[in-house]
Design an enzyme around this catalytic site. Sequence first.
Site, PDB file in Angstrom:
ATOM      1  N   TYR A 183      39.819  46.344  28.947  1.00 56.20           N
ATOM      2  CA  TYR A 183      39.131  45.394  29.834  1.00 56.20           C
ATOM      3  C   TYR A 183      37.845  45.974  30.416  1.00 56.20           C
ATOM      4  O   TYR A 183      36.987  45.238  30.866  1.00 56.20           O
ATOM      5  CB  TYR A 183      40.047  44.957  30.987  1.00 56.20           C
ATOM      6  CG  TYR A 183      41.277  44.181  30.567  1.00 56.20           C
ATOM      7  CD1 TYR A 183      41.492  43.821  29.248  1.00 56.20           C
ATOM      8  CD2 TYR A 183      42.232  43.812  31.505  1.00 56.20           C
ATOM      9  CE1 TYR A 183      42.621  43.120  28.864  1.00 56.20           C
ATOM     10  CE2 TYR A 183      43.371  43.101  31.129  1.00 56.20           C
ATOM     11  CZ  TYR A 183      43.562  42.768  29.804  1.00 56.20           C
ATOM     12  OH  TYR A 183      44.675  42.074  29.431  1.00 56.20           O
ATOM     13  N   ASP A 209      49.207  44.046  31.801  1.00 55.77           N
ATOM     14  CA  ASP A 209      48.855  42.677  32.175  1.00 55.77           C
ATOM     15  C   ASP A 209      49.890  41.711  31.588  1.00 55.77           C
ATOM     16  O   ASP A 209      50.437  40.835  32.272  1.00 55.77           O
ATOM     17  CB  ASP A 209      47.456  42.387  31.589  1.00 55.77           C
ATOM     18  CG  ASP A 209      46.849  41.115  32.125  1.00 55.77           C
ATOM     19  OD1 ASP A 209      47.450  40.508  33.036  1.00 55.77           O
ATOM     20  OD2 ASP A 209      45.778  40.708  31.630  1.00 55.77           O
ATOM     21  N   ASP A 228      53.595  40.079  33.651  1.00 55.91           N
ATOM     22  CA  ASP A 228      53.833  38.637  33.759  1.00 55.91           C
ATOM     23  C   ASP A 228      55.172  38.269  33.118  1.00 55.91           C
ATOM     24  O   ASP A 228      55.919  37.446  33.638  1.00 55.91           O
ATOM     25  CB  ASP A 228      52.712  37.842  33.073  1.00 55.91           C
ATOM     26  CG  ASP A 228      51.611  37.490  34.053  1.00 55.91           C
ATOM     27  OD1 ASP A 228      51.570  38.119  35.135  1.00 55.91           O
ATOM     28  OD2 ASP A 228      50.785  36.604  33.743  1.00 55.91           O
TER      29      ASP A 228
END
Length: 368
Positions: free
Chosen positions: A146, A251, A255
């Site tokens: 990222y 990430d 979740d």
Amino acid sequence: MQYHIGVIAGDGIGPEIVREARKVLDRISEVFGCDFVYEEILMGGCSIDVHGVPLTEEAIAQAKGCDAVLMGSIGGDAKTSPWYKLEPSKRPEAGLLGIRKALNLFANLRPAYLYPELKAACPLREDIIGDGFDMAIMRELTGGLYFGEKKTEEVDGKLVATDVLTYSEEEIRRIAIKAFESAAKRKKKVTSVDKANVLDSSRLWRKIVEEVAASYPEVTLEHMLVDNCAMQIVKDPKQFDVILTENMFGDILSDEASMVTGSIGMLSSASFNDTKFGLYEPSGGSAPDIAGKGIANPIATILSAAMMLRYSFDLDKEADAVEEAVRRVLKDGYRTIDIMPQPTESREGIRQVGTAEMGDLICERITG
Ligand code: NAD
């Protein structure tokens, strides 16, 4: 000892849920004799309304001067709020990215704990859930894919996009230390997740994690490939304690892990730098759809405050008392609307309460 707590109430349900977490901290001071000093910090939409920007230099300096920051949530309804007519760098969410950067918060810890009373909200089968599970994802937050170089260019008449994935030895070492420290306070197991069969960055990850593990002989280390980990979280979540992983894998896996617990209103989180400082916040957002109605679930924020006691202040006994009070309130049948049983399930012995009442009920159950 006095602890300085920065409080970012924020927008939407933020002020409502933070008020309950403060009530709980005040109860902790009363019962255990701790000395908490609060400092209000303006960030997000409420800062835009006053200063025209979501985060001021003064707010950053205030946060840096505190031992830890407790946050509600920031942001509004993107379709109706005037904040979203501003350019992206001036919107509420830019405040959050700004403070993470200013405080060098490179580690994010998100527990995924399934309370036996809320089993029905878990999408997994009864035989998989068993007595419930209690894992936490330690995700690297400021490196990897990222944050690597990105470009899209034309090569021989065709578009080619590139994202570079880089990790340095130091970036891996500091997040690994955080994971082992966290596991040492929990069930003493780290599962380091990578893709070492294909990625060089993962092979370095594994090497450095093993070096760090040598300093924590009481913590067991295992390695797991990320594709296998994604399967294991839904196949046998009980096997995990702390899952340590890089930014993009974290990430996705955090979740996935939080979804198997069922409710967003129950999920706490913490972000750390390389000191004891942490920014503690619920995993959910500002929930503009229910803001001002007094029905938001304050438990994720209260559990985030418990993480603050444990990780930033080393007040383990006090953190245990908060977590036990949350367990007892659920056992006693109290639920906010988001964790009420479905209409098809039994509601016997269950009573729906609002945000403030839930805070009061948890405070009542905090004993020395
Ligand atoms: P959200 O998490 O705010 O809401 C999603 C759903 O979950 C909504 O139905 C909401 O009512 C419910 N919900 C969330 N927290 C709850 C709680 N404590 N109790 C009961 N129900 C709860 O996500 P969203 O709607 O996508 O985002 C709303 C705003 O929040 C946006 O502006 C977004 O940018 C912001 N946001 C902020 C943060 C943060 O401050 N860290 C995180 C995520 C989203």
